[in-house]
Design a protein around this motif. Structure first.
Motif, PDB file in Angstrom:
ATOM      1  N   THR A 193      22.510  15.255 -23.532  1.00  0.00           N
ATOM      2  CA  THR A 193      21.886  14.181 -24.300  1.00  0.00           C
ATOM      3  C   THR A 193      22.941  13.568 -25.223  1.00  0.00           C
ATOM      4  O   THR A 193      24.049  14.079 -25.336  1.00  0.00           O
ATOM      5  CB  THR A 193      20.739  14.750 -25.150  1.00  0.00           C
ATOM      6  N   GLN A 198      24.154  21.941 -32.298  1.00  0.00           N
ATOM      7  CA  GLN A 198      25.066  23.030 -31.948  1.00  0.00           C
ATOM      8  C   GLN A 198      24.928  24.170 -32.953  1.00  0.00           C
ATOM      9  O   GLN A 198      24.625  23.934 -34.124  1.00  0.00           O
ATOM     10  CB  GLN A 198      26.522  22.543 -31.997  1.00  0.00           C
ATOM     11  N   GLU A 200      27.594  26.819 -34.033  1.00  0.00           N
ATOM     12  CA  GLU A 200      28.998  27.146 -33.769  1.00  0.00           C
ATOM     13  C   GLU A 200      29.530  28.100 -34.835  1.00  0.00           C
ATOM     14  O   GLU A 200      29.175  28.008 -36.005  1.00  0.00           O
ATOM     15  CB  GLU A 200      29.853  25.878 -33.784  1.00  0.00           C
ATOM     16  N   GLU A 267      27.058  27.664 -23.381  1.00  0.00           N
ATOM     17  CA  GLU A 267      27.832  28.109 -24.544  1.00  0.00           C
ATOM     18  C   GLU A 267      29.289  28.230 -24.113  1.00  0.00           C
ATOM     19  O   GLU A 267      29.572  28.601 -22.976  1.00  0.00           O
ATOM     20  CB  GLU A 267      27.317  29.467 -25.063  1.00  0.00           C
ATOM     21  N   GLY A 268      30.197  27.940 -25.050  1.00  0.00           N
ATOM     22  CA  GLY A 268      31.627  28.100 -24.761  1.00  0.00           C
ATOM     23  C   GLY A 268      32.263  29.038 -25.763  1.00  0.00           C
ATOM     24  O   GLY A 268      31.893  29.033 -26.948  1.00  0.00           O
ATOM     25  N   GLY A 309      25.046  25.411 -27.511  1.00  0.00           N
ATOM     26  CA  GLY A 309      24.148  24.267 -27.624  1.00  0.00           C
ATOM     27  C   GLY A 309      22.732  24.790 -27.829  1.00  0.00           C
ATOM     28  O   GLY A 309      22.252  25.584 -27.020  1.00  0.00           O
TER      29      GLY A 309
HETATM   30  N1  GAP Z   1      33.236  22.876 -30.861  1.00  0.00           N
HETATM   31  C1  GAP Z   1      33.461  23.053 -29.475  1.00  0.00           C
HETATM   32  C2  GAP Z   1      32.556  22.288 -28.647  1.00  0.00           C
HETATM   33  O1  GAP Z   1      31.888  21.376 -29.122  1.00  0.00           O
HETATM   34  P1  GAP Z   1      31.691  22.004 -26.220  1.00  0.00           P
HETATM   35  O2  GAP Z   1      31.845  22.902 -25.028  1.00  0.00           O
HETATM   36  O3  GAP Z   1      32.059  20.570 -26.072  1.00  0.00           O
HETATM   37  O4  GAP Z   1      32.522  22.691 -27.363  1.00  0.00           O
HETATM   38  C3  GAP Z   1      29.601  23.326 -27.050  1.00  0.00           C
HETATM   39  O5  GAP Z   1      30.194  22.088 -26.734  1.00  0.00           O
HETATM   40  C4  GAP Z   1      28.184  23.366 -26.555  1.00  0.00           C
HETATM   41  O6  GAP Z   1      27.466  22.237 -27.068  1.00  0.00           O
HETATM   42  C5  GAP Z   1      28.036  23.261 -25.039  1.00  0.00           C
HETATM   43  O7  GAP Z   1      28.166  24.522 -24.414  1.00  0.00           O
HETATM   44  C6  GAP Z   1      26.626  22.708 -24.898  1.00  0.00           C
HETATM   45  O8  GAP Z   1      25.684  23.756 -24.948  1.00  0.00           O
HETATM   46  C7  GAP Z   1      26.483  21.840 -26.130  1.00  0.00           C
HETATM   47  N2  GAP Z   1      26.668  20.417 -25.748  1.00  0.00           N
HETATM   48  C8  GAP Z   1      27.818  19.753 -25.613  1.00  0.00           C
HETATM   49  N3  GAP Z   1      27.590  18.472 -25.239  1.00  0.00           N
HETATM   50  C9  GAP Z   1      26.257  18.343 -25.129  1.00  0.00           C
HETATM   51  C10 GAP Z   1      25.387  17.258 -24.776  1.00  0.00           C
HETATM   52  N4  GAP Z   1      25.843  16.048 -24.499  1.00  0.00           N
HETATM   53  N5  GAP Z   1      24.044  17.496 -24.760  1.00  0.00           N
HETATM   54  C11 GAP Z   1      23.538  18.720 -25.081  1.00  0.00           C
HETATM   55  N6  GAP Z   1      24.314  19.774 -25.428  1.00  0.00           N
HETATM   56  C12 GAP Z   1      25.656  19.585 -25.452  1.00  0.00           C
END
Ligand code: GAP
Length: 438
Positions: A193, A198, A200, A267-268, A309
């Motif tokens: 979305t 998040q 974090e 999750e990362g 997320g």
């Molecule tokens: N601070 C590091 C970071 O933001 P990321 O892998 O880009 O890392 C982490 O984002 C988590 O945020 C993802 O694993 C996902 O669960 C959530 N996330 C990222 N972009 C998203 C999006 N457009 N919509 C929903 N959740 C998202």
């Protein structure tokens, strides 16, 4: 196994029963933005509360913060997001829709919308950060970004938190908050979305100790998801290859779930080295080194980040919980949510609307409310239908006040999954439920 039908059924259930609505629906909706209804808001809150409790309340080496969404524009230059937080975008010259160039259909040369072949423009990089203006002047000097990740709020506050909370490295900073990305191809309901939440945590460690902490955090985070009752067989790690790594990461593992649309990250875990602190030190001109007390050694800590997320975790929980069953020829839909995350813990039913049963049921519900146990009262319709309505929204226990309640001071409690019914003293119901929620 891909099962696209499941997503349609889940989206419909979520709307019908008050989990998730399309944003601004009466105006035709806003693209890929969703509102959580009364049950969805509870589900998300439960996920966030459990995360906060495990990260902040149950550990003495992590501090919680709540940083602002709007930050100094230089933060995003330092973090590398102005320069590098982009996806490749192409446009179909037939229908003029825009797509990420790395979508499998686009790579195969076919427009995912109109189906025309080989009509894409050359890819160009598109920055995913939303921009706006701060103050009354709308020019480039007033440009400000809406944060695309919560992490930067923890980096710029590293020394503030370390000093005020009197923490020593290794320690972490946790926060939960909204993030925004102008995704080119959002979709799959609440999976991708443009506005999302998040949870974090940035864990600051001595360089050289980062690898061992990385392994520990991988294990802790995977176990946390398993403890929410998510099916083990649908969880796995995926290590980022060199061309997948974000600009800040030396090493990264995703925790993936097998959604009906395939294995995807929710999750990362990232080894961000000292990239962020070093860049903020450079761009702000302020020293951000940590001084190790016994030795007076100065160093920039490395960071192991866990980035979950919240919306994606909510989607994992809903998908994982959804099942359809045939009980003696009767169909039921069940959300087998773990009681810890289920929005409503107990439903209370008087068997019939007479003989004092509604009064006893209402008194019991008042007791549950006083104990802050989310509950729901329902006296309308056949008892079987009332059970089905609760099964469909994931309520673990239904308490029925029947003809014997007044005489015997006891009620039946029916378990959503096993369908077993046990008799429990009316004045012990609150304790019975509380024990199972702990
Ligand atoms: N601070 C590091 C970071 O933001 P990321 O892998 O880009 O890392 C982490 O984002 C988590 O945020 C993802 O694993 C996902 O669960 C959530 N996330 C990222 N972009 C998203 C999006 N457009 N919509 C929903 N959740 C998202």
């Amino acid at each position: 196994m891909a099962n696209p039908d499941l997503m349609d059924k889940l989206v419909s259930l979520c709307k019908r029963r008050g989990y998730v609505f399309q944003s601004s629906e009466i105006y035709g909706g806003t693209g890929s933005v969703w509102d959580y209804g009364s049950l969805g808001a509870e589900l998300k809150r439960n996920v966030k509360d459990l995360w906060w409790s495990s990260m902040v309340h149950q550990r003495d080496d992590i501090e919680g913060i709540d940083a602002a969404i709007l930050m100094h524009p230089k933060v995003w230059e330092a973090s590398g997001h102005v320069e590098g937080f982009s996806d490749p975008l192409v446009e179909c010259t037939n229908c003029h829709r825009r797509f990420r160039a790395d979508l499998p259909e686009v790579e195969g040369g076919q427009c995912p919308t109109c189906g025309t072949k080989d009509v894409f423009t050359e890819p160009r990089m598109f920055n995913l950060m939303f921009k706006t203006f701060m103050g009354p002047v709308e020019d480039s000097s007033a440009t400000i970004y809406i944060r695309p990740e919560t992490a930067q709020g923890s980096y710029v506050n590293f020394l503030n938190v370390q000093g005020t909370a009197r923490q020593t490295v290794p320690f972490g900073i946790a926060q939960i908050g909204k993030a925004f990305r102008n995704e080119i191809t959002p979709g799959n309901f609440i999976f991708r979305t443009r506005e999302f939440e998040q949870a974090e945590m940035q864990f600051f460690v001595k360089p050289g100790e980062d690898e061992a902490w990385f392994d520990q955090w991988m294990e802790i985070r995977m176990q946390w998801h398993k403890d929410l009752g998510i099916d083990d067989a649908k969880l796995r790690f995926h290590e980022h290859g060199p061309d997948e790594l974000a600009h800040y990461a030396k090493k990264a593992f995703d925790i993936e779930y097998e959604f009906p649309f395939g294995w995807k990250e929710f999750e990362g875990i990232h080894n961000r080295t000292d990239f962020d602190l070093a860049r903020h030190q450079e761009y702000s001109g302020k020293r951000l080194e940590y001084i190790d007390a016994p030795t007076n050694e100065r160093f920039l800590p490395y960071v192991v980040e866990t980035a979950m997320g919240v919306d994606r975790t909510a989607l994992v929980l809903l998908v994982d919980a959804y099942r359809e069953e045939d009980i003696d020829g009767d169909q039921r839909v069940v959300l087998g949510l773990h009681p810890k995350v289920a929005p409503t813990k107990v439903a209370v039913f008087p068997l019939v609307k007479k003989d004092g049963m509604p009064e006893i049921a209402q008194k019991l519900q008042a007791d549950l409310r006083s104990a802050a146990i989310p509950s729901f009262y329902d006296q309308s319709g056949a008892i079987g239908r009332r059970y089905r309505r609760q099964d469909e929204v994931g309520t673990p226990w239904c308490v029925t006040i029947d003809g014997e309640t007044a005489e015997q001071n006891s009620v039946t409690i029916r378990d959503r999954d096993s369908l077993e019914q046990v008799r429990v003293a009316t004045d012990k119901v609150v304790a019975w439920v509380r024990e199972r929620l702990l």
